[in-house]
Design an enzyme around this catalytic site. Structure first.
Site, PDB file in Angstrom:
ATOM      1  N   GLY A  10       5.050  46.699   4.375  1.00  0.00           N
ATOM      2  CA  GLY A  10       4.030  45.660   4.286  1.00  0.00           C
ATOM      3  C   GLY A  10       3.172  45.562   5.525  1.00  0.00           C
ATOM      4  N   CYS A 272       2.875  33.197   7.791  1.00  0.00           N
ATOM      5  CA  CYS A 272       4.070  32.875   8.590  1.00  0.00           C
ATOM      6  C   CYS A 272       4.148  31.488   9.212  1.00  0.00           C
ATOM      7  CB  CYS A 272       4.250  33.927   9.669  1.00  0.00           C
ATOM      8  SG  CYS A 272       4.671  35.518   8.938  1.00  0.00           S
TER       9      CYS A 272
HETATM   10  N1  LIG Z   1       2.456  39.456   8.309  1.00  0.00           N
HETATM   11  C1  LIG Z   1       2.605  39.331   9.606  1.00  0.00           C
HETATM   12  O1  LIG Z   1       1.627  39.351  10.351  1.00  0.00           O
HETATM   13  C2  LIG Z   1       3.956  39.174  10.227  1.00  0.00           C
HETATM   14  C3  LIG Z   1       5.107  39.064   9.453  1.00  0.00           C
HETATM   15  N2  LIG Z   1       6.337  38.927  10.037  1.00  0.00           N
HETATM   16  C4  LIG Z   1       7.553  38.875   9.218  1.00  0.00           C
HETATM   17  O2  LIG Z   1       7.821  40.199   8.717  1.00  0.00           O
HETATM   18  C5  LIG Z   1       8.419  40.132   7.418  1.00  0.00           C
HETATM   19  C6  LIG Z   1       7.604  40.950   6.448  1.00  0.00           C
HETATM   20  O3  LIG Z   1       6.307  40.393   6.372  1.00  0.00           O
HETATM   21  P1  LIG Z   1       5.086  41.196   5.756  1.00  0.00           P
HETATM   22  O4  LIG Z   1       5.122  42.609   6.223  1.00  0.00           O
HETATM   23  O5  LIG Z   1       3.885  40.389   6.017  1.00  0.00           O
HETATM   24  O6  LIG Z   1       5.452  41.136   4.207  1.00  0.00           O
HETATM   25  P2  LIG Z   1       4.898  42.066   3.046  1.00  0.00           P
HETATM   26  O7  LIG Z   1       5.065  41.337   1.776  1.00  0.00           O
HETATM   27  O8  LIG Z   1       3.560  42.582   3.408  1.00  0.00           O
HETATM   28  O9  LIG Z   1       5.911  43.327   3.066  1.00  0.00           O
HETATM   29  C7  LIG Z   1       7.260  43.256   2.699  1.00  0.00           C
HETATM   30  C8  LIG Z   1       7.584  44.464   1.836  1.00  0.00           C
HETATM   31  O10 LIG Z   1       8.997  44.537   1.622  1.00  0.00           O
HETATM   32  C9  LIG Z   1       9.208  45.118   0.343  1.00  0.00           C
HETATM   33  N3  LIG Z   1      10.584  44.842  -0.075  1.00  0.00           N
HETATM   34  C10 LIG Z   1      11.130  43.638  -0.384  1.00  0.00           C
HETATM   35  N4  LIG Z   1      12.440  43.807  -0.662  1.00  0.00           N
HETATM   36  C11 LIG Z   1      12.716  45.132  -0.539  1.00  0.00           C
HETATM   37  C12 LIG Z   1      13.899  45.917  -0.688  1.00  0.00           C
HETATM   38  N5  LIG Z   1      15.070  45.351  -1.010  1.00  0.00           N
HETATM   39  N6  LIG Z   1      13.825  47.253  -0.502  1.00  0.00           N
HETATM   40  C13 LIG Z   1      12.636  47.824  -0.158  1.00  0.00           C
HETATM   41  N7  LIG Z   1      11.493  47.137   0.005  1.00  0.00           N
HETATM   42  C14 LIG Z   1      11.533  45.799  -0.169  1.00  0.00           C
HETATM   43  C15 LIG Z   1       8.148  44.477  -0.525  1.00  0.00           C
HETATM   44  O11 LIG Z   1       7.894  45.207  -1.692  1.00  0.00           O
HETATM   45  C16 LIG Z   1       6.948  44.441   0.449  1.00  0.00           C
HETATM   46  O12 LIG Z   1       6.105  45.568   0.276  1.00  0.00           O
HETATM   47  C17 LIG Z   1       8.509  38.641   7.079  1.00  0.00           C
HETATM   48  O13 LIG Z   1       9.779  38.176   7.452  1.00  0.00           O
HETATM   49  C18 LIG Z   1       7.461  38.008   7.979  1.00  0.00           C
HETATM   50  O14 LIG Z   1       7.802  36.684   8.296  1.00  0.00           O
HETATM   51  C19 LIG Z   1       6.482  38.929  11.393  1.00  0.00           C
HETATM   52  C20 LIG Z   1       5.382  39.054  12.200  1.00  0.00           C
HETATM   53  C21 LIG Z   1       4.035  39.191  11.698  1.00  0.00           C
HETATM   54  O1  LIG Z   2       4.720  35.826  12.612  1.00  0.00           O
HETATM   55  C1  LIG Z   2       3.598  36.109  12.245  1.00  0.00           C
HETATM   56  O2  LIG Z   2       3.271  36.349  11.084  1.00  0.00           O
HETATM   57  C2  LIG Z   2       2.457  36.128  13.207  1.00  0.00           C
HETATM   58  O3  LIG Z   2       1.770  34.862  13.034  1.00  0.00           O
HETATM   59  C3  LIG Z   2       0.597  34.734  13.814  1.00  0.00           C
HETATM   60  O4  LIG Z   2      -0.337  35.751  13.495  1.00  0.00           O
HETATM   61  P1  LIG Z   2      -1.318  35.651  12.228  1.00  0.00           P
HETATM   62  O5  LIG Z   2      -0.832  34.599  11.294  1.00  0.00           O
HETATM   63  O6  LIG Z   2      -1.479  37.026  11.707  1.00  0.00           O
HETATM   64  O7  LIG Z   2      -2.740  35.209  12.816  1.00  0.00           O
HETATM   65  P2  LIG Z   2      -3.191  34.156  13.933  1.00  0.00           P
HETATM   66  O8  LIG Z   2      -4.235  34.788  14.732  1.00  0.00           O
HETATM   67  O9  LIG Z   2      -2.050  33.584  14.655  1.00  0.00           O
HETATM   68  O10 LIG Z   2      -3.886  33.023  13.058  1.00  0.00           O
HETATM   69  C4  LIG Z   2      -3.130  32.163  12.233  1.00  0.00           C
HETATM   70  C5  LIG Z   2      -4.020  31.089  11.673  1.00  0.00           C
HETATM   71  O11 LIG Z   2      -4.401  30.159  12.688  1.00  0.00           O
HETATM   72  C6  LIG Z   2      -5.815  30.006  12.710  1.00  0.00           C
HETATM   73  N1  LIG Z   2      -6.234  29.701  14.096  1.00  0.00           N
HETATM   74  C7  LIG Z   2      -5.887  30.527  15.108  1.00  0.00           C
HETATM   75  C8  LIG Z   2      -6.245  30.246  16.396  1.00  0.00           C
HETATM   76  C9  LIG Z   2      -6.967  29.096  16.675  1.00  0.00           C
HETATM   77  O12 LIG Z   2      -7.335  28.768  17.835  1.00  0.00           O
HETATM   78  N2  LIG Z   2      -7.316  28.270  15.639  1.00  0.00           N
HETATM   79  C10 LIG Z   2      -6.946  28.548  14.350  1.00  0.00           C
HETATM   80  O13 LIG Z   2      -7.262  27.768  13.433  1.00  0.00           O
HETATM   81  C11 LIG Z   2      -6.339  31.312  12.173  1.00  0.00           C
HETATM   82  O14 LIG Z   2      -7.647  31.181  11.707  1.00  0.00           O
HETATM   83  C12 LIG Z   2      -5.348  31.610  11.089  1.00  0.00           C
HETATM   84  O15 LIG Z   2      -5.650  30.903   9.916  1.00  0.00           O
HETATM   85  C13 LIG Z   2       0.950  34.879  15.297  1.00  0.00           C
HETATM   86  O16 LIG Z   2      -0.249  34.815  16.073  1.00  0.00           O
HETATM   87  C14 LIG Z   2       1.665  36.203  15.553  1.00  0.00           C
HETATM   88  O17 LIG Z   2       2.072  36.275  16.914  1.00  0.00           O
HETATM   89  C15 LIG Z   2       2.894  36.285  14.646  1.00  0.00           C
HETATM   90  O18 LIG Z   2       3.533  37.537  14.815  1.00  0.00           O
END
Ligand SMILES: NC(=O)C1=CN([C@@H]2O[C@H](COP(=O)(O)OP(=O)(O)OC[C@H]3O[C@@H](n4cnc5c(N)ncnc54)[C@H](O)[C@@H]3O)[C@@H](O)[C@H]2O)C=CC1
Ligand SMILES: O=C(O)[C@H]1O[C@H](OP(=O)(O)OP(=O)(O)OC[C@H]2O[C@@H](n3ccc(=O)[nH]c3=O)[C@H](O)[C@@H]2O)[C@H](O)[C@@H](O)[C@@H]1O
Length: 480
Positions: A10, A272
């Site tokens: 993802g 998140c």
């Molecule tokens: N999106 C972001 O910017 C961030 C996300 N996270 C964390 O990372 C984790 C993943 O988030 P995303 O990548 O955004 O989610 P996502 O939904 O984009 O990706 C997760 C993937 O895992 C796959 N999956 C689920 N169960 C599975 C299994 N049993 N075997 C194989 N594949 C499987 C799904 O099909 C999906 O493609 C979450 O816990 C999220 O909180 C952490 C930091 C940043």
């Molecule tokens: O755990 C996660 O998923 C990630 O969540 C956020 O990253 P993200 O959600 O991708 O994007 P951000 O830039 O943090 O923005 C989050 C939301 O806050 C809003 N935002 C951000 C900054 C700001 O000053 N004001 C504000 O309204 C953005 O528009 C957006 O809707 C964190 O910044 C990452 O460090 C973390 O890894």
């Protein structure tokens, strides 16, 4: 050759593994997923996620030391280090519904690892999980181990969408938590060596497991709290004539506060912040810490208030009704430079306006019509399950029109709402837009990206979050 397998292709699994493969040519990286469509997209010219700079590194490494595959079990069994980066959505039913993290996908990944492993493994928590999850994972793995030894590490990801590649190339820190045993320390060292290919040693922080798990939830809670703090101030600014941009500039100049992440907005979105704070609240409650739980809950309540406040402003400014009026929505993604719409404030704003019977014309440069329609009909929290488990296309919504151009969206509209800060919105020809709109023409800027004075000179009635109110708006009924 060290072999890495990442379960979950993802927003996190894809970019992080692409960067590891790019920076470590001697490591073979396989990214696996149960979603056939997602893996097919990773292997095509049209990657499943939009992220600046990603395509370039994927095309350089794919087929050399970076592979995307649906052969989950084979790749897991061959790997030395397994990252687990699957969904951890908010539970929608049962114990802790609406707050607790749902570890179904994590647990099934752990059970599968135990089933197919034939040699010792390092299992890395990349997903964001509740503190103490590693203990549960350890139990699942060791109770099904057949004599194989597992070391669990917590290595939470801090990248933000839209800047993922630059965040991964140049992280503020990499956090690795592990057991304080010789085996645990050896595993930490092995993962540290991977990151040490490009991350300076002083930015790699090693801690115990629980500190690493909790630090991730804490970091997201602190970041979201800053936004809710500035958004709470924005309401007071509107009531008093202060300008939130000036206030956050003045406050942020204090080096103890810092200037980043203080932009007032229509509310934070993204997959998140809300999910992780709800999870934190639930953990606090489970530990009997009611006051701590309530403190963090307030961050989400202010965010909801901010989204409602925005809708109320739109409706009250337009003679207390938007029924039958065309409202242009510019921007639907939760922030610029991503096509991700998970928990975007645009969903709540659009639902609020549709609830008042508005006709919406939506444009976002990266979000498809299908996605927008799904988002506006999906139940809360459904969006964070794997895509193939989400509801299919919804019923047709007559009040909704999705277009591929900001000028088409605003043509004949009574008002326009800016909900994502896409750069292209800053350079729109607002004179042309004004000429083609109904009068009086309203602009509601949920991201403070337009020059409100210039727009007022053109003839618009302008509302910008937390800025001194237009004379017109002052005369309208007060909003919550
Ligand atoms: N999106 C972001 O910017 C961030 C996300 N996270 C964390 O990372 C984790 C993943 O988030 P995303 O990548 O955004 O989610 P996502 O939904 O984009 O990706 C997760 C993937 O895992 C796959 N999956 C689920 N169960 C599975 C299994 N049993 N075997 C194989 N594949 C499987 C799904 O099909 C999906 O493609 C979450 O816990 C999220 O909180 C952490 C930091 C940043
Ligand atoms: O755990 C996660 O998923 C990630 O969540 C956020 O990253 P993200 O959600 O991708 O994007 P951000 O830039 O943090 O923005 C989050 C939301 O806050 C809003 N935002 C951000 C900054 C700001 O000053 N004001 C504000 O309204 C953005 O528009 C957006 O809707 C964190 O910044 C990452 O460090 C973390 O890894």
């Amino acid at each position: 050759m060290v072999k890495i397998c990442c379960i979950g292709a993802g927003y996190v699994g894809g970019p992080t593994m692409a960067v590891i493969a790019f920076k470590c040519p001697a490591i073979e990286v396989a990214v696996v997923d149960i979603s056939v469509a997602r893996i097919a997209a990773w292997n095509s010219d049209q990657l499943p996620i939009y992220e600046p700079g990603l395509e370039d590194i994927v095309t350089q490494c794919r087929g050399k030391n970076l592979f995307f595959s649906t052969e989950v079990e084979k790749n897991v069994s061959e790997a030395d280090i397994i990252f687990v980066s699957v969904n951890t959505p908010t539970k929608t039913r049962g114990l802790g519904a609406g707050k607790a993290a749902d570890l179904t996908y994590w647990e099934s990944a752990a059970r599968m690892i135990a089933d197919v492993s034939k040699n010792d493994k390092i299992v890395v928590e990349k997903s964001t999980v509740p503190v103490k999850t590693a203990e549960a994972i350890e139990k699942i793995l060791t109770h099904n181990s057949n004599g194989i030894k597992y070391q669990i590490l917590s290595n939470p990801e801090f990248l933000a969408e839209g800047t993922a590649i630059q965040d991964l190339f140049n992280p503020d820190r990499v956090l690795i938590g592990g057991r304080e045993t010789p085996g645990g320390q050896k595993a930490i060292q092995a993962l540290k060596e991977v990151y040490a290919h490009w991350v300076p040693e002083d930015r790699i922080i090693c801690t115990n497991l629980w500190s690493a798990e909790l630090s991730k939830l804490a970091a997201n809670a602190f970041l979201a709290q800053r936004i809710s703090s500035v958004n709470a101030m924005s309401a007071l600014c509107e009531a008093t004539g202060a300008d939130v941009t000036q206030v956050s500039h003045a406050v942020g100049k204090d080096t103890r506060v810092g200037s980043k992440f203080l932009n007032a907005s229509v509310g934070f979105g993204g997959s998140c912040f809300q999910k992780d704070i709800l999870s934190l609240v639930y953990i606090c409650e489970c530990n009997g810490l009611k006051e701590v739980a309530n403190y963090w809950k307030q961050v989400i309540q202010v965010n909801d208030y901010q989204k409602n406040r925005f809708v109320n402003r739109v409706v009250s400014s337009m003679f207390n009704t938007v029924s039958g009026k065309k409202i242009a929505i510019l921007g639907f993604a939760f922030k610029k430079d991503t096509g991700d719409t998970r928990e975007t404030p645009a969903i709540d704003v659009c639902k609020g306006l549709l609830g008042d019977n508005a006709n919406l014309s939506i444009y976002d440069p990266q979000v498809t019509e299908d996605q927008i329609r799904k988002d506006l009909s999906m139940k809360k929290f459904d969006w964070d399950n794997p895509i193939h488990l989400q509801p299919m296309s919804p019923t047709v919504m007559k009040q909704l029109n999705v277009v591929w151009d900001a000028y088409a969206a605003t043509k004949g509209a009574h008002g326009l709402c800016l909900l994502t800060e896409w750069d292209e919105f800053k350079t729109l020809d607002f004179k042309k837009i004004y000429d083609n709109m109904q009068k009086p023409a309203f602009v509601f800027d949920g991201r403070n990206i337009v020059d409100e004075q210039k727009l007022r000179e053109i003839g618009f009635i302008v509302y910008s979050i937390g800025k001194p109110l237009d004379g017109w708006l002052k005369d309208m009924p007060a909003v919550a």
